[in-house]
Design a protein around this motif. Sequence first.
Motif, PDB file in Angstrom:
ATOM      1  N   LYS A  88       1.039  -1.310   0.153  1.00 46.49           N
ATOM      2  CA  LYS A  88      -0.040   0.002  -0.028  1.00 46.49           C
ATOM      3  C   LYS A  88       0.394   1.283   0.266  1.00 46.49           C
ATOM      4  O   LYS A  88       1.699   1.310   0.765  1.00 46.49           O
ATOM      5  CB  LYS A  88      -0.761   0.100   0.839  1.00 46.49           C
ATOM      6  N   PRO A  90       0.746   5.009   0.300  1.00 49.16           N
ATOM      7  CA  PRO A  90       0.625   6.082   2.098  1.00 49.16           C
ATOM      8  C   PRO A  90      -0.532   7.015   1.481  1.00 49.16           C
ATOM      9  O   PRO A  90      -1.452   6.662   0.618  1.00 49.16           O
ATOM     10  CB  PRO A  90       1.393   7.742   1.963  1.00 49.16           C
ATOM     11  N   LEU A  91      -2.015   6.615   2.861  1.00 45.27           N
ATOM     12  CA  LEU A  91      -3.091   7.212   2.995  1.00 45.27           C
ATOM     13  C   LEU A  91      -3.270   7.921   3.825  1.00 45.27           C
ATOM     14  O   LEU A  91      -2.792   8.953   4.852  1.00 45.27           O
ATOM     15  CB  LEU A  91      -3.605   6.248   3.348  1.00 45.27           C
ATOM     16  N   THR A  93      -5.898  10.411   6.786  1.00 42.13           N
ATOM     17  CA  THR A  93      -5.678   9.812   7.802  1.00 42.13           C
ATOM     18  C   THR A  93      -6.884  10.875   7.583  1.00 42.13           C
ATOM     19  O   THR A  93      -7.311  11.455   7.980  1.00 42.13           O
ATOM     20  CB  THR A  93      -4.682  10.098   9.231  1.00 42.13           C
ATOM     21  N   GLY A 296      11.629   8.819   3.107  1.00 44.52           N
ATOM     22  CA  GLY A 296      11.949   8.952   1.640  1.00 44.52           C
ATOM     23  C   GLY A 296      12.681   7.758   1.192  1.00 44.52           C
ATOM     24  O   GLY A 296      11.727   6.708   0.377  1.00 44.52           O
ATOM     25  N   ALA A 314       5.039   1.720   1.975  1.00 46.03           N
ATOM     26  CA  ALA A 314       5.784   2.690   2.276  1.00 46.03           C
ATOM     27  C   ALA A 314       5.584   3.561   3.664  1.00 46.03           C
ATOM     28  O   ALA A 314       3.972   3.723   4.597  1.00 46.03           O
ATOM     29  CB  ALA A 314       4.870   3.991   1.570  1.00 46.03           C
ATOM     30  N   THR A 315       6.407   3.952   4.400  1.00 46.58           N
ATOM     31  CA  THR A 315       6.205   4.486   5.550  1.00 46.58           C
ATOM     32  C   THR A 315       5.834   5.332   6.163  1.00 46.58           C
ATOM     33  O   THR A 315       5.562   6.559   6.753  1.00 46.58           O
ATOM     34  CB  THR A 315       7.446   4.179   6.519  1.00 46.58           C
ATOM     35  N   PRO A 320       1.358  16.152   0.458  1.00 43.68           N
ATOM     36  CA  PRO A 320       0.748  16.784   0.052  1.00 43.68           C
ATOM     37  C   PRO A 320       1.006  18.246  -0.294  1.00 43.68           C
ATOM     38  O   PRO A 320       1.150  18.042  -1.378  1.00 43.68           O
ATOM     39  CB  PRO A 320      -0.528  17.163   1.138  1.00 43.68           C
ATOM     40  N   ASP A 321       2.700  18.286   0.572  1.00 44.80           N
ATOM     41  CA  ASP A 321       3.338  19.513  -0.602  1.00 44.80           C
ATOM     42  C   ASP A 321       3.837  18.967  -1.464  1.00 44.80           C
ATOM     43  O   ASP A 321       3.810  20.333  -2.578  1.00 44.80           O
ATOM     44  CB  ASP A 321       3.991  20.109   0.796  1.00 44.80           C
ATOM     45  N   ALA A 328       8.195  13.069  -5.906  1.00 44.75           N
ATOM     46  CA  ALA A 328       8.356  12.029  -4.626  1.00 44.75           C
ATOM     47  C   ALA A 328       9.527  11.074  -4.890  1.00 44.75           C
ATOM     48  O   ALA A 328       9.458  10.723  -5.988  1.00 44.75           O
ATOM     49  CB  ALA A 328       7.149  12.035  -4.088  1.00 44.75           C
ATOM     50  N   ASP A 369      14.291  15.171  -3.030  1.00 45.46           N
ATOM     51  CA  ASP A 369      14.755  15.019  -1.523  1.00 45.46           C
ATOM     52  C   ASP A 369      16.429  14.556  -1.411  1.00 45.46           C
ATOM     53  O   ASP A 369      17.119  14.418  -0.184  1.00 45.46           O
ATOM     54  CB  ASP A 369      14.003  14.160  -0.422  1.00 45.46           C
TER      55      ASP A 369
HETATM   56  P1  NAD Z   1       4.455  12.833   5.364  1.00 45.06           P
HETATM   57  O1  NAD Z   1       5.183  11.981   5.893  1.00 45.06           O
HETATM   58  O2  NAD Z   1       3.337  13.258   4.248  1.00 45.06           O
HETATM   59  O3  NAD Z   1       5.044  14.441   5.158  1.00 45.06           O
HETATM   60  C1  NAD Z   1       6.553  14.374   5.830  1.00 45.06           C
HETATM   61  C2  NAD Z   1       7.069  15.827   5.171  1.00 45.06           C
HETATM   62  O4  NAD Z   1       8.436  14.564   3.698  1.00 45.06           O
HETATM   63  C3  NAD Z   1       6.882  16.541   4.003  1.00 45.06           C
HETATM   64  O5  NAD Z   1       7.695  17.850   3.858  1.00 45.06           O
HETATM   65  C4  NAD Z   1       7.029  15.590   2.798  1.00 45.06           C
HETATM   66  O6  NAD Z   1       7.091  16.429   1.535  1.00 45.06           O
HETATM   67  C5  NAD Z   1       8.164  14.909   3.219  1.00 45.06           C
HETATM   68  N1  NAD Z   1       7.974  13.525   2.176  1.00 45.06           N
HETATM   69  C6  NAD Z   1       7.158  12.271   2.702  1.00 45.06           C
HETATM   70  N2  NAD Z   1       7.111  11.514   1.764  1.00 45.06           N
HETATM   71  C7  NAD Z   1       8.258  12.508   1.093  1.00 45.06           C
HETATM   72  C8  NAD Z   1       8.709  10.765  -0.641  1.00 45.06           C
HETATM   73  N3  NAD Z   1       8.063   9.455  -0.130  1.00 45.06           N
HETATM   74  N4  NAD Z   1       9.752  11.551  -1.293  1.00 45.06           N
HETATM   75  C9  NAD Z   1      10.487  13.052  -1.020  1.00 45.06           C
HETATM   76  N5  NAD Z   1       9.509  13.939   0.575  1.00 45.06           N
HETATM   77  C10 NAD Z   1       8.939  12.877   1.370  1.00 45.06           C
HETATM   78  O7  NAD Z   1       3.992  13.966   6.316  1.00 45.06           O
HETATM   79  P2  NAD Z   1       3.056  14.428   7.179  1.00 45.06           P
HETATM   80  O8  NAD Z   1       3.126  16.418   6.113  1.00 45.06           O
HETATM   81  O9  NAD Z   1       2.343  15.041   9.000  1.00 45.06           O
HETATM   82  O10 NAD Z   1       1.462  13.635   6.462  1.00 45.06           O
HETATM   83  C11 NAD Z   1       0.354  13.765   5.394  1.00 45.06           C
HETATM   84  C12 NAD Z   1      -0.564  13.097   5.633  1.00 45.06           C
HETATM   85  O11 NAD Z   1      -0.375  11.409   5.420  1.00 45.06           O
HETATM   86  C13 NAD Z   1      -1.682  13.571   6.983  1.00 45.06           C
HETATM   87  O12 NAD Z   1      -3.001  12.806   6.137  1.00 45.06           O
HETATM   88  C14 NAD Z   1      -1.244  11.988   7.343  1.00 45.06           C
HETATM   89  O13 NAD Z   1      -2.360  11.413   8.627  1.00 45.06           O
HETATM   90  C15 NAD Z   1      -1.030  10.716   6.203  1.00 45.06           C
HETATM   91  N6  NAD Z   1      -0.233  10.046   6.793  1.00 45.06           N
HETATM   92  C16 NAD Z   1      -0.035   8.583   6.807  1.00 45.06           C
HETATM   93  C17 NAD Z   1       0.598   7.568   6.847  1.00 45.06           C
HETATM   94  C18 NAD Z   1       0.566   5.964   6.193  1.00 45.06           C
HETATM   95  O14 NAD Z   1      -0.237   6.090   5.089  1.00 45.06           O
HETATM   96  N7  NAD Z   1       1.424   5.069   6.401  1.00 45.06           N
HETATM   97  C19 NAD Z   1       2.309   8.270   8.029  1.00 45.06           C
HETATM   98  C20 NAD Z   1       2.006   9.309   8.146  1.00 45.06           C
HETATM   99  C21 NAD Z   1       1.601  10.498   7.645  1.00 45.06           C
END
Ligand code: NAD
Length: 395
Positions: A88, A90-91, A93, A296, A314-315, A320-321, A328, A369
Amino acid sequence: MRITKQKDGTLLVPDSPTIPFITGDGVGAEITPAMQEIVNAAVQLAYGSSRHIEWKEVFAGQRAFDATGSWLPDDTMKAFQEYLIGIKGPLTTPVGGGIRSLNVALRQTLDLYVCLRPVRWFRGVESPIKEPQKVNMHIFRENTEDIYAGIEWEAGSPEAKKFYRFLHDEMGVTKVRFPETSGFGVKPVSKEGTERLVRAACRYAIEFGLPTVTLVHKGNIMKYTEGGFKKWGYELAQREFAEPLADGRLLVNDCIADAFLQNTLLRPEDYSVVATLNLNGDYISDQLAAMVGGIGIAPGANINYISGHAIFEATHGTAPDIAGADKANPCSLLLSAVMMLEYMGWQEPADLIVDALEQSFAHRRATHDLARFMPNGHSLGTAAFAQEIIKRIND
Ligand code: NAD
């Protein structure tokens, strides 16, 4: 074709296994197809036309909610139940409403009691520590118990008051400093829960020729929960792994969690497989991920070794940014797919992917990144990075 669990406990993997996958929200739409394309290329090169993965899309998260009104449709749960292994992205929340977290719901329903996070460094990736090549650990985090079980009451609520009355009146507890304004949580840690986790960690260490299993705990303070974990862990190892312990294939030791976190920075080479409780495991996984390049690139899986069910994921979150910007890093999901292939016994394509990643990072070619911290790093978009890896697999 379904992957099944055999009587002897091993998995029976057909040549064309059906793997349910959740694309995921946000960057999931970019990293999931990238992961699949790379995995397909590696499987094709390793096995030609004799094996391939039948990907079966199932839905959860925002995409599922928009399409069906449910964050986690029954069909999705059924698919993971039926096909044993899934992956899966990321989802999102859900905010408010009944579901605390979709990931928690999936873990609880399938009783995925191990959260496995392997942590290794890739040459070329910037690290905040001096000798990241010494980091090679496999974290077995208990996934169903501990203070994370979700048994807690808000300060001032009737439940918190009732709970305190029970503690005070029936259990003679007088140590709560400010009872009127305290929230309360319960920390269940069981012998069975500990044993199945430590058993999985020991078996993994033996299977992959890893030298030690370290039980990480705060048993010096929390004697009957974390101390129980340590005691039951050692007893299980002595009872079930006497032979590998005697002939030196396995060493089981323990470390107090705060000392462990220091030691991982000072002497990471001392640790290999780590078995720990839920909360400790949460902190440890993130610190270790940061030591080798960040979220990442950190893979993970939630596994029930008894039923065979496993979800690789994916951990990181949905980012969303950067969603939709072709920025990504697909490596967290891709390395989770590598874990999935290894779990299926498909080691050859797993190795091809890891080799290609090693080469690409050594040539300082990575998503933004990681590339931005590499001297003369070359930033690639998600899709271009996937093509880079596929090219290296096929070279
Ligand atoms: P996030 O991990 O989405 O992002 C944190 C930072 O890391 C951001 O600057 C983002 O751009 C960067 N980043 C994350 N993944 C990256 C990638 N693959 N490549 C490059 N940069 C990456 O955490 P958040 O912003 O706190 O959460 C956003 C949403 O994701 C929320 O809805 C949260 O609940 C959800 N979430 C889901 C999971 C999951 O499904 N396992 C885990 C954590 C957060």
